[in-house]
Design a protein around this motif. Structure first.
Motif, PDB file in Angstrom:
ATOM      1  N   SER A 172       0.975  -1.233  -0.031  1.00 45.95           N
ATOM      2  CA  SER A 172       0.094   0.027  -0.068  1.00 45.95           C
ATOM      3  C   SER A 172       0.893   1.282   0.041  1.00 45.95           C
ATOM      4  O   SER A 172       1.513   1.452   0.731  1.00 45.95           O
ATOM      5  N   ILE A 173       1.246   1.925  -1.183  1.00 39.44           N
ATOM      6  CA  ILE A 173       1.772   2.923  -1.491  1.00 39.44           C
ATOM      7  C   ILE A 173       0.959   4.480  -1.364  1.00 39.44           C
ATOM      8  O   ILE A 173       0.342   4.550  -2.236  1.00 39.44           O
ATOM      9  N   HIS A 174       1.223   5.179  -0.498  1.00 34.28           N
ATOM     10  CA  HIS A 174       0.829   6.704  -0.599  1.00 34.28           C
ATOM     11  C   HIS A 174       1.673   7.427  -1.255  1.00 34.28           C
ATOM     12  O   HIS A 174       2.968   7.920  -0.826  1.00 34.28           O
ATOM     13  N   TRP A 175       1.486   7.926  -2.656  1.00 33.45           N
ATOM     14  CA  TRP A 175       2.407   8.682  -3.283  1.00 33.45           C
ATOM     15  C   TRP A 175       1.909   9.508  -4.554  1.00 33.45           C
ATOM     16  O   TRP A 175       0.539   9.328  -4.296  1.00 33.45           O
ATOM     17  N   GLY A 176       2.649  10.218  -5.272  1.00 36.82           N
ATOM     18  CA  GLY A 176       2.152  10.799  -6.509  1.00 36.82           C
ATOM     19  C   GLY A 176       1.713  12.303  -6.022  1.00 36.82           C
ATOM     20  O   GLY A 176       2.000  13.013  -5.011  1.00 36.82           O
ATOM     21  N   GLN A 177       1.034  12.871  -7.050  1.00 39.17           N
ATOM     22  CA  GLN A 177       0.485  14.481  -7.093  1.00 39.17           C
ATOM     23  C   GLN A 177      -0.903  14.240  -6.919  1.00 39.17           C
ATOM     24  O   GLN A 177      -1.496  13.680  -7.817  1.00 39.17           O
ATOM     25  N   GLU A 178      -1.350  15.269  -6.237  1.00 42.20           N
ATOM     26  CA  GLU A 178      -2.968  15.391  -5.961  1.00 42.20           C
ATOM     27  C   GLU A 178      -3.550  15.959  -7.121  1.00 42.20           C
ATOM     28  O   GLU A 178      -2.908  16.739  -7.687  1.00 42.20           O
ATOM     29  N   HIS A 179      -4.943  15.387  -7.471  1.00 39.01           N
ATOM     30  CA  HIS A 179      -5.655  15.736  -8.207  1.00 39.01           C
ATOM     31  C   HIS A 179      -5.185  15.691  -9.865  1.00 39.01           C
ATOM     32  O   HIS A 179      -5.760  16.512 -10.561  1.00 39.01           O
TER      33      HIS A 179
END
Length: 365
Positions: A172-179
């Protein structure tokens, strides 16, 4: 064995156990979730009555401890706590959250290197959670208690250990750019490198919108499932929301994976929207998921340009809503702390992620 994965959950605004209407809103989607052996989600809001924030952030999220009852109502069995809001109310907020989850019998992972095992028939899974420095969170790494940081070398070791024990790694990975509907280019390369010559599943979240899915050899990667349960985000500095949910933020999907002997037999997407008074399955979303997934395979330069254009458009739209008064209210010590923290997180991101993928082709050149 069938296991369902959900996106971001924050018990804020109208999504609270203390709001009787919220139980009704969840009714239609609950009927889907109860048919699976396990349901895994990203719990983004600490469950606490503690009021002292960690500082240096633009927004803080929290729900009540009895909101854990809603997770049980929705048949959620496991949650990752490795995200950029779990330390919003310091170690006390985290401790209260864990107590609330354990009281309700919900297993958690992603903190202090804690992983969770699921054994079901001939399947043996190891659930592990990580938060990327790209999310600009607090409490990543360091001394206990801490959120598991996304360190690719550590992830490789964790995956290798799980496989040697005969277990299927679930990341489970929390990553990236919102929206933005397109994952960071670095993260696509990271996923493809991690999945090479081995079988893993990546359960992605944080962007608050849906992103694409891809099979990589014997692995499955869902870059972002969008918001499962979220509301507008407010701060004490304004009566207007800091973030007002768009229609994109109100669309998501349940990722259902069928496993046999630690192998992926099949997977299914159940798309839904919560734009109305209740959750509704919306199959029209599937065409867009297919489009976002297909775009993962375009030439590198085309991919980066499209993602950059979409990100710029989103940022420009947000800036249009900010007045001079809005900026003046935020000229304080907290803003300075935010800038310093952001720079440190950016440095750690470059050290861990960019260095790891620098020799990988990633997307088609």
């Amino acid at each position: 064995m069938r296991i369902a994965f959900l996106g971001d959950i924050a018990f804020i605004g109208k999504n609270s156990a203390q709001n009787s209407e919220c139980w009704k809103r969840f009714g239609p989607i609950k009927r889907y979730l109860k048919q699976y052996d396990y349901v895994v989600a990203n719990l983004e809001s600490p469950l606490t009555s503690y009021s002292k924030t960690i500082g240096g952030k633009s927004a803080y999220l929290k729900g009540h401890q009895n909101d854990a009852e809603l997770l049980d109502y929705l048949h959620v069995t496991h949650v990752t706590l490795a995200n950029n809001h779990m330390f919003d109310y310091r170690a006390q907020g985290l401790e209260d959250t864990i107590q609330a989850l354990e009281k309700q019998g919900i297993q958690w992972y992603g903190i202090n290197n804690k992983a969770v095992t699921i054994t079901h028939g001939n399947n043996s899974l190891l659930l592990m959670g990580y938060c990327c420095y790209s999310t600009n969170g607090k409490g990543l790494g360091g001394e206990k208690p801490y959120i598991n940081a996304l360190d690719p070398i550590q992830v490789e070791q964790d995956v290798s250990r799980a496989i040697k024990m005969g277990m299927l790694p679930i990341l489970s990975i929390h990553w990236g750019q919102e929206h933005v509907h397109y994952p960071n280019y670095d993260h696509v390369k990271l996923a493809r490198k991690l999945c090479k010559n081995q079988r893993i599943l990546i359960h992605g979240h944080h962007p608050h919108v849906i992103q694409g899915i891809e099979k990589i050899e014997e692995s499955l990667v869902a870059y972002s499932l969008g918001n499962f349960c979220f509301d507008d985000v407010y701060t004490p500095k304004s009566k207007a929301p800091l973030v007002r949910l768009s229609n994109d933020n109100k669309e998501s999907f349940i990722l259902v994976v069928e496993l046999r002997d630690n192998s992926f037999c099949d997977y299914q997407l159940i798309p839904f929207s919560f734009a109305g008074e209740a959750y509704q399955v919306d199959n029209s979303i599937l065409d867009r998921i297919q489009e976002w997934s297909s775009f993962l395979n375009v030439p590198k330069d085309d991919y980066i340009k499209k993602r950059s254009d979409d990100l710029s458009a989103y940022i420009s739209k947000r800036k249009e809503l900010r007045s001079l008064e809005w900026y003046l209210k935020r000229l304080n010590c907290e803003s300075v702390k935010m800038i310093v923290a952001s720079k440190k997180n950016f440095q750690r991101y470059n050290q861990l992620i960019k260095r790891y993928v620098s020799d990988e082709e990633g997307l088609q050149e």
